[in-house]
Scaffold this active site. Structure first.
Site, PDB file in Angstrom:
ATOM      1  N   SER A  74     132.983  -1.308 -17.221  1.00  0.00           N
ATOM      2  CA  SER A  74     133.126  -1.616 -18.642  1.00  0.00           C
ATOM      3  C   SER A  74     134.000  -2.821 -18.953  1.00  0.00           C
ATOM      4  O   SER A  74     134.001  -3.305 -20.082  1.00  0.00           O
ATOM      5  CB  SER A  74     133.671  -0.392 -19.390  1.00  0.00           C
ATOM      6  OG  SER A  74     132.684   0.601 -19.480  1.00  0.00           O
ATOM      7  N   SER A 107     131.208  -1.391 -21.477  1.00  0.00           N
ATOM      8  CA  SER A 107     131.407  -0.929 -22.834  1.00  0.00           C
ATOM      9  C   SER A 107     132.427  -1.734 -23.635  1.00  0.00           C
ATOM     10  O   SER A 107     132.591  -1.506 -24.836  1.00  0.00           O
ATOM     11  CB  SER A 107     131.848   0.540 -22.802  1.00  0.00           C
ATOM     12  OG  SER A 107     133.111   0.693 -22.182  1.00  0.00           O
ATOM     13  N   LYS A 152     140.592  -2.159 -27.942  1.00  0.00           N
ATOM     14  CA  LYS A 152     139.267  -1.552 -27.900  1.00  0.00           C
ATOM     15  C   LYS A 152     139.339  -0.200 -28.604  1.00  0.00           C
ATOM     16  O   LYS A 152     140.371   0.472 -28.587  1.00  0.00           O
ATOM     17  CB  LYS A 152     138.847  -1.379 -26.434  1.00  0.00           C
ATOM     18  CG  LYS A 152     137.465  -0.769 -26.203  1.00  0.00           C
ATOM     19  CD  LYS A 152     137.194  -0.682 -24.704  1.00  0.00           C
ATOM     20  CE  LYS A 152     135.880   0.037 -24.408  1.00  0.00           C
ATOM     21  NZ  LYS A 152     135.616   0.100 -22.943  1.00  0.00           N
TER      22      LYS A 152
END
Length: 381
Positions: free
Chosen positions: A200, A176, A101
């Site tokens: 997230s 996220s 990520k």
């Protein structure tokens, strides 16, 4: 995931992108999860290079529609695949392609945390997390999209950039960690890095049909900017398509890093032999009452667990009534710290004037609430 089209995904039409896309095909990755792929590598039924090439091709197939990759690292992934084949087949997940990520420092790649305010200068060295992630044997092919600083539950960025859900490209893949979830759910990757402060990992997993588990805080090292939070809330993990993959990653990671005093997770080879006592929380303490469709799925899962012999105990979440108010105030404080201290946290080239409206609004909210902030922090500790 099924699709009536061929393996290749068509370009978006004037009416919009395809409603459902996937990259599953009869290549080296096939339909296996990460655990099965690692076993095939150990048996030399497939090479890490073949898996990486298949992942690269799959990403190239679906990402023009999904918008999930922000930086590719294909050449180094190919090089690492050759190195793993020759020297690191003993790693638990050796040769399995993955991705970071856009929230950890990786040497040679930018880390922007989804924000135009953070410069796209490649990092000069790894942060504390990246080398431990690679030590599991996973081979990252790039970094995945996230909303600015991970504040929101949809992976939307400045300039109209969005990350789409492969099950329905008119919907979000959550946030996220939406970029990682989108690629794993589409079959482009079997497993991908994700992290979680307020949902997230769990939100993207829920909306894309994946396994998303937030480990206890402190099990994994954080980047400096998150480790220095007044109240650390970030946990590092992965999104996967099977429970055993999540367990395999966590146990592989702790083989190289387990803080003093943290008990080992251990392996999960079979169903528990003892009856479990499982709490059932039907309504969030931080939101509106759960809708009927979600309640039905939750209760169905509880019924299945009860049928397996476990004890289901209805309960409420163990947090005070003030939790929602306190967390929102803390959320705002983090945005205020980001907007005012970005140069020290991220880079001297941090450009506050390029912050997104949501971050600016959160920071403004925090400024207005500064007098009551000590109370919120006290209740959150």
């Amino acid at each position: 995931m099924t699709d009536t089209t061929a393996d290749a995904v068509a370009d978006p039409t004037p009416a919009g992108p395809p409603r459902r896309v996937h990259a599953f095909r009869d290549d080296a990755l096939g339909y296996d999860d990460a655990s099965a792929l690692a076993e095939r590598v150990r048996r030399r039924e497939v090479s890490p290079a073949e898996l990486v090439e298949a992942a690269i091709e799959r990403c190239a197939t679906v990402d023009p529609v999904l918008g999930a990759l922000v930086h590719t690292d294909y050449d180094r992934a190919r090089h690492r695949a050759e190195w793993v084949r020759n020297s690191q087949l003993s790693a638990p997940l050796a040769g399995v392609p993955s991705a970071f990520k856009d929230a950890v420092r990786v040497e040679g790649l930018p880390m922007t945390l989804g924000s135009s305010a953070v410069p796209t200068r490649p990092a000069l060295h790894d942060g504390p997390y990246a080398p431990l992630f690679r030590a599991t044997g996973l081979i990252p092919v790039g970094t995945t999209a996230m909303p600015p600083f991970g504040w929101t539950a949809a992976t939307e960025r400045q300039g109209g950039l969005v990350t789409r859900n492969p099950w329905d490209t008119g919907r979000t893949s959550g946030g996220s960690s939406g970029g990682s979830a989108s690629l794993v759910a589409a079959g482009a990757l079997p497993i991908a890095h994700a992290n979680d402060g307020g949902g997230s990992i769990r939100i993207p997993a829920a909306v894309t049909g994946l396994v998303g588990f937030k480990p206890s805080r402190g099990r994994h090292p954080d980047e400096k900017f998150s480790a220095n939070m007044p109240i650390p809330i970030i946990s590092q993990s992965v999104v996967t398509r099977s429970v055993r993959d999540t367990v395999a990653f966590l146990t592989a990671f702790e083989a190289g890093h387990r803080p003093v005093g943290v008990p080992p997770l251990g392996t999960v080879a079979q169903a528990p032999g003892r009856r479990l006592r499982i709490g059932l929380v039907e309504h969030s303490p931080a939101g509106d009452p759960t809708d009927a469709a979600t309640l039905a799925v939750l209760r169905e899962a509880a019924d299945r667990l009860a049928a397996l012999g476990h004890e289901i105990v209805p309960t409420t979440a163990p947090v005070p009534d003030s939790f929602r108010e306190d967390f929102i105030a803390y959320w705002g404080l983090l945005a205020l710290g980001t907007s005012s201290g970005g140069r020290g946290m991220f880079s001297p080239e941090f450009a506050a004037e390029r912050l997104d409206p949501f971050t600016i609004g959160l920071a403004a909210m925090a400024r207005r609430g500064l007098p009551s902030l000590p109370l919120h922090l006290y209740r959150l500790y």
